[in-house]
Design a protein around this motif. Structure first.
Motif, PDB file in Angstrom:
ATOM      1  N   ARG A 285       0.831  -1.214   0.000  1.00 35.59           N
ATOM      2  CA  ARG A 285       0.000   0.000   0.000  1.00 35.59           C
ATOM      3  C   ARG A 285       0.864   1.262   0.000  1.00 35.59           C
ATOM      4  NH1 ARG A 285      -3.733   0.998   4.663  1.00 35.59           N
ATOM      5  NH2 ARG A 285      -4.510   3.073   4.128  1.00 35.59           N
ATOM      6  N   MET A 286       1.939   1.246   0.780  1.00 33.47           N
ATOM      7  CA  MET A 286       2.875   2.376   0.740  1.00 33.47           C
ATOM      8  C   MET A 286       3.405   2.583  -0.678  1.00 33.47           C
ATOM      9  SD  MET A 286       5.493   2.105   3.974  1.00 33.47           S
ATOM     10  CE  MET A 286       6.270   3.702   3.632  1.00 33.47           C
ATOM     11  N   ALA A 287       3.725   1.455  -1.328  1.00 30.58           N
ATOM     12  CA  ALA A 287       4.265   1.541  -2.686  1.00 30.58           C
ATOM     13  C   ALA A 287       3.229   2.144  -3.634  1.00 30.58           C
ATOM     14  CB  ALA A 287       4.694   0.158  -3.172  1.00 30.58           C
ATOM     15  N   ASP A 288       1.955   1.703  -3.497  1.00 35.69           N
ATOM     16  CA  ASP A 288       0.906   2.252  -4.360  1.00 35.69           C
ATOM     17  C   ASP A 288       0.787   3.761  -4.205  1.00 35.69           C
ATOM     18  OD1 ASP A 288       0.223  -0.134  -5.482  1.00 35.69           O
ATOM     19  OD2 ASP A 288      -1.467  -0.538  -4.137  1.00 35.69           O
ATOM     20  N   ILE A 289       0.746   4.219  -2.961  1.00 33.08           N
ATOM     21  CA  ILE A 289       0.580   5.667  -2.743  1.00 33.08           C
ATOM     22  C   ILE A 289       1.796   6.434  -3.283  1.00 33.08           C
ATOM     23  CG2 ILE A 289       0.172   7.491  -1.044  1.00 33.08           C
ATOM     24  CD1 ILE A 289      -1.102   5.458   0.794  1.00 33.08           C
ATOM     25  N   SER A 290       2.994   5.911  -3.009  1.00 29.60           N
ATOM     26  CA  SER A 290       4.193   6.607  -3.477  1.00 29.60           C
ATOM     27  C   SER A 290       4.204   6.709  -5.004  1.00 29.60           C
ATOM     28  CB  SER A 290       5.458   5.877  -3.018  1.00 29.60           C
ATOM     29  OG  SER A 290       5.413   5.647  -1.637  1.00 29.60           O
ATOM     30  N   GLN A 291       3.834   5.600  -5.658  1.00 29.27           N
ATOM     31  CA  GLN A 291       3.798   5.622  -7.125  1.00 29.27           C
ATOM     32  C   GLN A 291       2.753   6.599  -7.642  1.00 29.27           C
ATOM     33  OE1 GLN A 291       3.166   1.480  -7.856  1.00 29.27           O
ATOM     34  NE2 GLN A 291       5.218   1.018  -7.133  1.00 29.27           N
ATOM     35  N   ASP A 292       1.577   6.604  -7.003  1.00 34.10           N
ATOM     36  CA  ASP A 292       0.545   7.568  -7.406  1.00 34.10           C
ATOM     37  C   ASP A 292       1.036   8.999  -7.230  1.00 34.10           C
ATOM     38  OD1 ASP A 292      -1.189   5.584  -8.004  1.00 34.10           O
ATOM     39  OD2 ASP A 292      -2.520   5.868  -6.275  1.00 34.10           O
ATOM     40  N   MET A 293       1.711   9.246  -6.104  1.00 27.00           N
ATOM     41  CA  MET A 293       2.208  10.604  -5.849  1.00 27.00           C
ATOM     42  C   MET A 293       3.181  11.034  -6.941  1.00 27.00           C
ATOM     43  SD  MET A 293       2.851  10.664  -1.720  1.00 27.00           S
ATOM     44  CE  MET A 293       3.571  12.335  -1.733  1.00 27.00           C
TER      45      MET A 293
ATOM     46  N   ASP B  10       0.093  10.274   4.699  1.00 28.05           N
ATOM     47  CA  ASP B  10      -0.382   8.877   4.715  1.00 28.05           C
ATOM     48  C   ASP B  10       0.800   7.915   4.648  1.00 28.05           C
ATOM     49  OD1 ASP B  10      -2.875   9.996   4.616  1.00 28.05           O
ATOM     50  OD2 ASP B  10      -3.139   9.698   2.457  1.00 28.05           O
ATOM     51  N   VAL B  11       1.744   8.247   3.788  1.00 27.22           N
ATOM     52  CA  VAL B  11       2.913   7.376   3.633  1.00 27.22           C
ATOM     53  C   VAL B  11       3.706   7.338   4.940  1.00 27.22           C
ATOM     54  CG1 VAL B  11       5.077   7.029   2.362  1.00 27.22           C
ATOM     55  CG2 VAL B  11       3.022   7.768   1.145  1.00 27.22           C
ATOM     56  N   ASP B  12       3.869   8.505   5.559  1.00 29.45           N
ATOM     57  CA  ASP B  12       4.611   8.550   6.830  1.00 29.45           C
ATOM     58  C   ASP B  12       3.918   7.701   7.899  1.00 29.45           C
ATOM     59  OD1 ASP B  12       6.617  10.116   5.865  1.00 29.45           O
ATOM     60  OD2 ASP B  12       5.818  12.004   6.637  1.00 29.45           O
TER      61      ASP B  12
ATOM     62  N   LEU C 198      13.693  -1.417   6.080  1.00 31.72           N
ATOM     63  CA  LEU C 198      14.442  -0.582   5.135  1.00 31.72           C
ATOM     64  C   LEU C 198      13.633  -0.332   3.863  1.00 31.72           C
ATOM     65  CD1 LEU C 198      18.090  -1.918   5.519  1.00 31.72           C
ATOM     66  CD2 LEU C 198      17.080   0.149   6.484  1.00 31.72           C
ATOM     67  N   VAL C 199      12.966  -1.373   3.359  1.00 30.57           N
ATOM     68  CA  VAL C 199      12.124  -1.181   2.169  1.00 30.57           C
ATOM     69  C   VAL C 199      11.104  -0.072   2.434  1.00 30.57           C
ATOM     70  CG1 VAL C 199      10.318  -2.222   0.726  1.00 30.57           C
ATOM     71  CG2 VAL C 199      12.383  -3.534   1.258  1.00 30.57           C
ATOM     72  N   SER C 200      10.468  -0.106   3.620  1.00 31.37           N
ATOM     73  CA  SER C 200       9.446   0.904   3.901  1.00 31.37           C
ATOM     74  C   SER C 200      10.059   2.302   3.980  1.00 31.37           C
ATOM     75  CB  SER C 200       8.686   0.563   5.186  1.00 31.37           C
ATOM     76  OG  SER C 200       9.464   0.913   6.318  1.00 31.37           O
ATOM     77  N   ARG C 201      11.292   2.382   4.466  1.00 31.44           N
ATOM     78  CA  ARG C 201      11.949   3.696   4.512  1.00 31.44           C
ATOM     79  C   ARG C 201      12.336   4.195   3.122  1.00 31.44           C
ATOM     80  NH1 ARG C 201      13.207   5.807   9.603  1.00 31.44           N
ATOM     81  NH2 ARG C 201      12.020   4.491  10.983  1.00 31.44           N
ATOM     82  N   HIS C 202      12.734   3.274   2.267  1.00 30.85           N
ATOM     83  CA  HIS C 202      13.044   3.694   0.895  1.00 30.85           C
ATOM     84  C   HIS C 202      11.779   4.187   0.185  1.00 30.85           C
ATOM     85  CE1 HIS C 202      16.988   2.256   1.626  1.00 30.85           C
ATOM     86  NE2 HIS C 202      16.743   0.967   1.490  1.00 30.85           N
ATOM     87  N   LEU C 203      10.672   3.513   0.446  1.00 32.20           N
ATOM     88  CA  LEU C 203       9.403   3.967  -0.147  1.00 32.20           C
ATOM     89  C   LEU C 203       9.015   5.342   0.388  1.00 32.20           C
ATOM     90  CD1 LEU C 203       7.301   0.678  -0.114  1.00 32.20           C
ATOM     91  CD2 LEU C 203       8.142   1.897  -2.142  1.00 32.20           C
ATOM     92  N   GLU C 204       9.238   5.545   1.676  1.00 32.92           N
ATOM     93  CA  GLU C 204       8.940   6.845   2.270  1.00 32.92           C
ATOM     94  C   GLU C 204       9.757   7.942   1.581  1.00 32.92           C
ATOM     95  OE1 GLU C 204      11.021   7.630   5.716  1.00 32.92           O
ATOM     96  OE2 GLU C 204       9.932   9.465   6.178  1.00 32.92           O
TER      97      GLU C 204
END
Lengths: 224, 224
Positions: free
Chosen positions: A125-133, A158-160, A189-195
């Motif tokens: 879900r984080m990835a989806d939002i980041s890509q949309d952004m 939301d991502v944070d 780490l993956v979640s931080r890179h997405l952030e």
């Protein structure tokens, strides 16, 4: 002669816009593929991500060169200058999004050699939002749409929040069963890179607002 | 009149250089103070770091404005344009170093409320190298010293190695005693923020080389 020159000038601006979009499409694809490879547990998608990064690095250099050449030879007007300055800044952010996709790839490489910890919590879900952004940030750039840029910036929260949630959940896992620590660390780490990808999309939006409005919303704007 | 204009132009360039240096000094101080507060376990140093960030954010906006104004009104020559473009890029990297110092501050705030895990392993050494790299990168910028910039880039590997070492040591800790996990995680994050400070110093060096040599060493140079 005058006409010819100004046509060429417009072409140069269009060329820069086109390259920025191409690069944006590539880093978006890189992020999408690397997360897909994690979700599907399919390492075969990873070499393609690596090869896209080579193209991104090439475009990174080309865009800077094209912008500097245009500034040097064409003395752009105020609004064109803001466009070119924004393109250079967006260029930097996109290149770093590519770097983050490669960082995720490195985590994926190690995660795909061990049994899965559990479903990936909120990471997809984080990835989806980041890509949309990122997609919206680039649309805002191309269309000079500062309203879309403003709305996109708001999604960064939301991502944070998802990042904090992923962190808390994985911390519980690690404390309950230390054998999960290396895998949980990789997922954190993956979640931080997405952030950080979402942060770069936010930077791009701020540059778009500056380009459109001629005002700097960083640090002192209503949104920061 | 001509003389007067060109004197003013030189002053504008000097003014930009001065602001870049001031901002560089501030982000260097921020990093130094926040690590000092961790090492000495002294939370009283932290509010000063926060107030320096306000100044950094102000300079970030001022430098971009001064650069764009100079480009718009003065049509700088090739080498001055490279200087101004480098100043704008360095400006972005310095602002993000300030952000990293604030990220470290947040880790420090939570670490200083709990008993220390153990001496901070190689974190103070990582901080020393990162600060030196930043200082050298800014010296290289001011003196147009591409040789110093090249040498500084090479030190980034040392920081990466220390980061991996810190990670391995703390992983062992966490696996041996899960109660150390939250503190160890904070220290791992601190080491990653320091690594990113060194990365930004590396970016600054690459911009200096571009400014001096007019060639792009990113991605395809002998060092990348």
């Amino acid at each position: 002669m005058e006409k010819h020159t100004s046509e060429h000038y417009a072409e140069q601006l269009t060329d820069i816009r086109g390259r920025v979009l191409r690069m944006g499409g590539l880093v978006e694809q890189m992020t999408r593929r690397v997360i897909q490879s994690l979700v599907q547990r399919n390492a075969e998608l990873l070499p393609e991500v690596q090869s896209m990064e080579t193209q991104v690095n090439q475009l990174h250099i080309e865009i800077d060169e094209a912008c500097l050449e245009l500034i040097a030879l064409r003395q752009p007007t105020a609004s064109d200058l803001r466009f070119v300055a924004a393109a250079m800044k967006i260029n930097t952010d996109m290149e770093r999004i590519g770097d983050q996709a490669i960082n995720i790839l490195e985590c994926a490489e190690s995660l795909l050699t061990v049994p899965p910890l559990k479903p990936l919590i909120d990471i997809p879900r984080m990835a989806d939002i980041s890509q949309d952004m990122l997609k919206d940030a680039l649309d805002a750039f191309v269309n000079g749409d500062d309203d879309l840029a403003y709305r996109t910036i708001l999604r960064d929260d939301d991502v944070d929040q998802l990042k904090d949630q992923v962190f808390r959940e994985l911390l519980t896992y690690m404390m309950g069963d230390p054998s999960t620590i290396p895998r949980a660390m990789d997922l954190i780490l993956v979640s931080r890179h997405l952030e950080r990808i979402a942060d770069h999309a936010t930077n791009i939006c701020e540059d778009v607002i500056f380009m459109v409005k001629g005002k700097d919303v960083r640090h002192h704007g209503p949104l920061s």
